[in-house]
Design a protein around this motif. Structure first.
Motif, PDB file in Angstrom:
ATOM      1  N   PRO A 125       0.729  -1.186   0.167  1.00  0.00           N
ATOM      2  CA  PRO A 125      -0.022  -0.013  -0.092  1.00  0.00           C
ATOM      3  C   PRO A 125       0.704   1.239  -0.076  1.00  0.00           C
ATOM      4  O   PRO A 125       2.105   1.349   0.109  1.00  0.00           O
ATOM      5  CB  PRO A 125      -0.689  -0.094   1.258  1.00  0.00           C
ATOM      6  CG  PRO A 125       0.240  -1.002   2.205  1.00  0.00           C
ATOM      7  CD  PRO A 125       0.845  -1.794   1.119  1.00  0.00           C
ATOM      8  N   THR A 126       0.158   2.318  -0.186  1.00  0.00           N
ATOM      9  CA  THR A 126       0.632   3.599  -0.056  1.00  0.00           C
ATOM     10  C   THR A 126      -0.105   4.342   0.996  1.00  0.00           C
ATOM     11  O   THR A 126      -1.136   4.021   1.394  1.00  0.00           O
ATOM     12  CB  THR A 126       0.519   4.473  -1.526  1.00  0.00           C
ATOM     13  OG1 THR A 126      -0.679   4.359  -1.969  1.00  0.00           O
ATOM     14  CG2 THR A 126       1.461   3.707  -2.581  1.00  0.00           C
ATOM     15  N   TYR A 127       0.520   5.606   1.351  1.00  0.00           N
ATOM     16  CA  TYR A 127      -0.021   6.405   2.466  1.00  0.00           C
ATOM     17  C   TYR A 127       0.113   7.707   2.210  1.00  0.00           C
ATOM     18  O   TYR A 127       1.269   8.195   1.954  1.00  0.00           O
ATOM     19  CB  TYR A 127       0.390   5.956   3.783  1.00  0.00           C
ATOM     20  CG  TYR A 127      -0.508   6.499   5.027  1.00  0.00           C
ATOM     21  CD1 TYR A 127      -0.079   7.647   5.868  1.00  0.00           C
ATOM     22  CD2 TYR A 127      -1.994   6.149   5.365  1.00  0.00           C
ATOM     23  CE1 TYR A 127      -0.681   8.230   6.906  1.00  0.00           C
ATOM     24  CE2 TYR A 127      -2.548   6.845   6.218  1.00  0.00           C
ATOM     25  CZ  TYR A 127      -2.107   7.608   7.062  1.00  0.00           C
ATOM     26  OH  TYR A 127      -2.668   8.245   8.005  1.00  0.00           O
ATOM     27  N   TYR A 128      -0.891   8.772   2.581  1.00  0.00           N
ATOM     28  CA  TYR A 128      -0.850  10.095   2.439  1.00  0.00           C
ATOM     29  C   TYR A 128      -1.255  10.924   3.650  1.00  0.00           C
ATOM     30  O   TYR A 128      -2.495  10.551   4.018  1.00  0.00           O
ATOM     31  CB  TYR A 128      -1.413  10.579   1.299  1.00  0.00           C
ATOM     32  CG  TYR A 128      -0.831   9.811   0.116  1.00  0.00           C
ATOM     33  CD1 TYR A 128      -1.521   8.673  -0.608  1.00  0.00           C
ATOM     34  CD2 TYR A 128       0.099  10.351  -0.943  1.00  0.00           C
ATOM     35  CE1 TYR A 128      -1.183   8.183  -1.664  1.00  0.00           C
ATOM     36  CE2 TYR A 128       0.468   9.712  -1.919  1.00  0.00           C
ATOM     37  CZ  TYR A 128      -0.004   8.618  -2.554  1.00  0.00           C
ATOM     38  OH  TYR A 128       0.129   7.715  -3.667  1.00  0.00           O
ATOM     39  N   PRO A 129      -0.712  11.926   3.989  1.00  0.00           N
ATOM     40  CA  PRO A 129      -1.419  12.732   4.980  1.00  0.00           C
ATOM     41  C   PRO A 129      -2.541  13.549   4.398  1.00  0.00           C
ATOM     42  O   PRO A 129      -2.664  13.523   3.049  1.00  0.00           O
ATOM     43  CB  PRO A 129      -0.489  13.763   5.417  1.00  0.00           C
ATOM     44  CG  PRO A 129       0.499  13.860   4.185  1.00  0.00           C
ATOM     45  CD  PRO A 129       0.614  12.652   3.610  1.00  0.00           C
ATOM     46  N   ASP A 130      -3.602  13.904   4.917  1.00  0.00           N
ATOM     47  CA  ASP A 130      -4.983  14.685   4.624  1.00  0.00           C
ATOM     48  C   ASP A 130      -4.185  15.935   3.623  1.00  0.00           C
ATOM     49  O   ASP A 130      -5.012  16.468   2.506  1.00  0.00           O
ATOM     50  CB  ASP A 130      -5.623  15.264   5.473  1.00  0.00           C
ATOM     51  CG  ASP A 130      -6.524  14.200   6.034  1.00  0.00           C
ATOM     52  OD1 ASP A 130      -6.923  14.111   7.210  1.00  0.00           O
ATOM     53  OD2 ASP A 130      -6.458  13.013   5.614  1.00  0.00           O
ATOM     54  N   SER A 131      -3.238  16.460   3.832  1.00  0.00           N
ATOM     55  CA  SER A 131      -2.701  17.816   3.117  1.00  0.00           C
ATOM     56  C   SER A 131      -2.583  17.589   1.977  1.00  0.00           C
ATOM     57  O   SER A 131      -2.621  18.472   1.005  1.00  0.00           O
ATOM     58  CB  SER A 131      -1.602  18.454   3.987  1.00  0.00           C
ATOM     59  OG  SER A 131      -0.506  17.493   4.086  1.00  0.00           O
TER      60      SER A 131
END
Length: 127
Positions: free
Chosen positions: A57-63
């Motif tokens: 998977p990948t992951y990002y902050p809301d920004s």
């Protein structure tokens, strides 16, 4: 050990796009989970995106979620950060980082979890 070299930064108008690349040395790039961070003047280093050894998977902050996409090509020893709909607040030096990961599905979001860092590439978004 791995060495990381970022490229692709530059000056872009708000709403524009840039694609950052991070080229890694060594023969076992696929052993590393990768991440992108950024640091603006006077601010702390901020997590931007993370990707596991196998690309998901990948992951990002809301920004940046929905605007930035991290990807990797293990055959080319390169990780990418596609940045769309750029905003002036995205202005920063962008760094890629690597850490050996024993779990192919793990990603890491904290700077202290990464062992290797590139020298950074400047991204400037004008309003």
């Amino acid at each position: 050990q791995v060495q990381l070299v970022e490229s692709g930064g530059g000056l872009v108008q708000a709403g524009g796009s840039l694609r950052l690349s991070c080229a890694a040395s060594g023969r076992i790039f696929s052993s590393y989970a990768m991440g992108w961070f950024r640091q603006a003047p006077g601010k702390e280093r901020e997590f931007v995106a993370a990707i596991s050894r196998r690309g998901a998977p990948t992951y990002y902050p809301d920004s940046v979620k929905g605007r930035f996409t991290i990807s990797r090509d293990n055959a080319e020893n390169t990780v990418y950060l596609q940045m769309n709909s750029l905003k002036p607040e995205d202005t920063a030096v962008y760094y890629c980082a690597a850490v050996v990961s024993y779990n192919r599905d793990s990603y890491y979001t904290r700077a202290q979890e990464y062992k290797y860092w590139g020298q950074g590439t400047q991204v400037t978004v004008s309003s």
